[in-house]
Design a protein around this motif. Structure first.
Motif, short mmCIF file in Angstrom:
data_model
loop_
_atom_site.label_atom_id
_atom_site.label_comp_id
_atom_site.label_asym_id
_atom_site.label_seq_id
_atom_site.Cartn_x
_atom_site.Cartn_y
_atom_site.Cartn_z
N CYS A 138 0.83 -1.21 0.00
CA CYS A 138 0.00 0.00 0.00
C CYS A 138 0.86 1.26 0.00
N ARG A 139 2.02 1.19 0.66
CA ARG A 139 2.95 2.33 0.65
C ARG A 139 3.46 2.55 -0.78
N LYS A 160 -11.58 -9.80 -1.19
CA LYS A 160 -12.17 -10.58 -0.10
C LYS A 160 -11.30 -10.63 1.14
N THR A 161 -10.14 -9.95 1.12
CA THR A 161 -9.29 -9.93 2.31
C THR A 161 -8.82 -8.51 2.61
N PHE A 162 -8.98 -8.08 3.86
CA PHE A 162 -8.45 -6.80 4.36
C PHE A 162 -8.85 -5.61 3.49
N VAL A 163 -10.07 -5.58 3.02
CA VAL A 163 -10.51 -4.49 2.14
C VAL A 163 -10.45 -3.14 2.86
N ASN A 164 -10.99 -3.07 4.08
CA ASN A 164 -10.96 -1.81 4.84
C ASN A 164 -9.53 -1.38 5.14
N LEU A 165 -8.70 -2.34 5.53
CA LEU A 165 -7.31 -2.04 5.90
C LEU A 165 -6.55 -1.50 4.70
N LYS A 166 -6.65 -2.17 3.55
CA LYS A 166 -5.94 -1.71 2.36
C LYS A 166 -6.37 -0.30 1.97
N THR A 167 -7.65 -0.02 2.14
CA THR A 167 -8.17 1.30 1.77
C THR A 167 -7.61 2.38 2.68
N VAL A 168 -7.62 2.13 3.99
CA VAL A 168 -7.13 3.16 4.92
C VAL A 168 -5.62 3.35 4.77
N LEU A 169 -4.88 2.29 4.43
CA LEU A 169 -3.44 2.42 4.21
C LEU A 169 -3.15 3.22 2.94
N ALA A 178 -6.79 11.11 -0.90
CA ALA A 178 -7.48 10.26 0.08
C ALA A 178 -9.00 10.36 -0.04
N HIS A 179 -9.49 11.54 -0.40
CA HIS A 179 -10.95 11.74 -0.51
C HIS A 179 -11.53 11.00 -1.69
N ASN A 180 -10.66 10.50 -2.58
CA ASN A 180 -11.13 9.80 -3.78
C ASN A 180 -10.78 8.31 -3.74
N ILE A 181 -10.64 7.75 -2.54
CA ILE A 181 -10.36 6.32 -2.38
C ILE A 181 -11.51 5.70 -1.58
N ILE A 182 -12.12 4.65 -2.13
CA ILE A 182 -13.27 4.02 -1.47
C ILE A 182 -13.13 2.50 -1.49
N ALA A 183 -13.90 1.84 -0.64
CA ALA A 183 -13.90 0.37 -0.56
C ALA A 183 -15.27 -0.16 -0.96
#
Length: 392
Positions: A138-139, A160-169, A178-183
């Motif tokens: 993600c970095r 299907k894995t860590f969708v929220n986590l990948k998005t916040v990273l 950041a305002h244009n990234i969604i899950a």
């Protein structure tokens, strides 16, 4: 007319035709196609996603697109085969399709980036290893998005894995967009609608306003308090816009509280259904809503960064009810009677906070929320086994 004169006229006509075609090409180049990048393009969902993107259904029949399939060098042969099949679709909206395996060139001038499930080269033996392995990728993606993508790029994270986590990273490492990234949460929503439709013996498309709260690929809460079913065969009939509250039609409280919850949690934990068709449909529908708006009056579930709405802690990506309009989304904070039980909220937010802290190296051990509920414990261990199996 002599042959010589006909030849002269023919040459003039040819010259005029060539000049006209050059003008057309020059005008075409001025209207740049929408640059769509698909990351981890060797994932099964990509095979189902491409025909939808090239159908004109998502971006519109008047919007030309160029697709770039991005993955590592090992996937090059598979990507080449995908390029060939995509060209053979002869789509009127597809300007070009290509592959990219050079990391430094990824997301070049991208207007849209779709992030699918990825694999990792790191060796993982525990849930903590899985969580920490998300951060470097993600970095990298964040750096590439910041430096290579178009300023108005829209990033949609599915899988299907860590969708929220990948998005916040991604938000953390690409702060300017950041305002244009969604899950994507419509996959879980679709599973819930299908389950309800089987119970009510109706069509999933007739069921609206299912709200998915929390961790899209983990601890979430399927909220049916606003859910309604249309065109339902019962003693009471009405016009097409008439609907029944779902909770008024299902009298089996045991099924609602336990059996349906267990089925949906098992689907989330194993990811059995969220692979190809469902993943592609969920991503493309979310993208279509983003560009053209969601159906008026309909509630859509979406993973977005919390700003404290509904009492959700700030700084985590959380699935919540929204509507799409004017090229963006609005969180539906004005919905009535959807307060979330404190125990349910704690269960959902606790794990999301822990995932983020472990992934960033701020906490060493993951301490899952334990409610004492056997179902929660079973779900937790099923999820861990699935993640490890997916990444090993």
């Amino acid at each position: 007319m002599t042959t010589e004169l006909m030849m002269v006229i023919a040459q003039e006509n040819l010259k005029a035709h060539i000049e006209k075609e050059k003008e057309k090409e020059a005008l075409k180049d001025l209207i740049n196609p929408l640059q769509v990048w698909i990351a981890s393009a060797s994932a099964p969902a990509c095979y189902h996603l491409i025909p939808i993107l090239t159908s004109g259904e998502v971006f519109g029949m008047h919007t030309e697109i160029s697709i770039t399939l991005f993955d590592n060098k090992r996937a090059e042969e598979r990507l080449e085969a995908l390029v060939t099949e995509t060209r053979e679709l002869a789509s009127p909206v597809l300007r070009s399709v290509s592959i990219c395996t050079k990391v430094e060139e990824a997301f070049r001038q991208a207007h849209v980036v779709i992030v699918l499930d990825d694999s990792t080269d790191q060796e993982v033996h525990s849930l903590e290893d899985c969580l920490r392995s998300r951060a470097p990728l993600c970095r990298l993606y964040g750096y590439l998005l910041e430096n290579n993508a178009h300023d108005s790029v829209r990033v949609i994270v599915g899988g299907k894995t860590f969708v929220n986590l990948k998005t916040v990273l991604l938000m953390r490492y690409a702060p300017s967009i950041a305002h244009n990234i969604i899950a994507v949460a419509l996959g879980v929503e679709g599973e819930a609608k299908a389950l309800l439709a089987r119970k009510l013996k109706t069509t999933p498309a007739y069921i609206k306003d299912v709200i998915i709260w929390g961790n899209i690929s983990g601890n979430n809460y399927v909220d049916l308090r606003k859910t309604r079913v249309y065109k339902y065969e019962s003693a009471i009939w009405g016009p097409p816009q008439y609907s029944h509250p779902v909770l008024n039609l299902i009298f089996d409280s045991e099924w609602l509280k336990k059996e349906s919850v267990a089925i949906l949690r098992n689907l989330t934990a194993t990811g059995k259904q969220f692979r190809g068709i469902l993943a592609a449909h969920s991503i493309s529908t979310t993208m279509k809503y983003w560009y053209h708006g969601s159906p008026p009056g309909e509630i859509v579930s979406l993973g977005v960064l919390s700003e404290g709405q509904f009492g959700i802690p700030e700084g985590i990506v959380f699935s919540m009810p929204v509507k799409f309009e004017n090229g963006t989304w609005v969180v539906l904070t004005d919905l009535k009677d959807i307060e979330i039980n404190e125990k349910i909220m704690t269960r959902m937010t606790s794990d999301l906070i822990q995932e983020k802290l472990v992934a960033l190296g701020e906490v060493i051990d993951f301490q899952p929320y334990k409610s004492g509920n056997l179902l929660d414990v079973m779900f937790y261990w099923a999820a861990i086994k699935t993640v490890l199996k997916h990444l090993l």
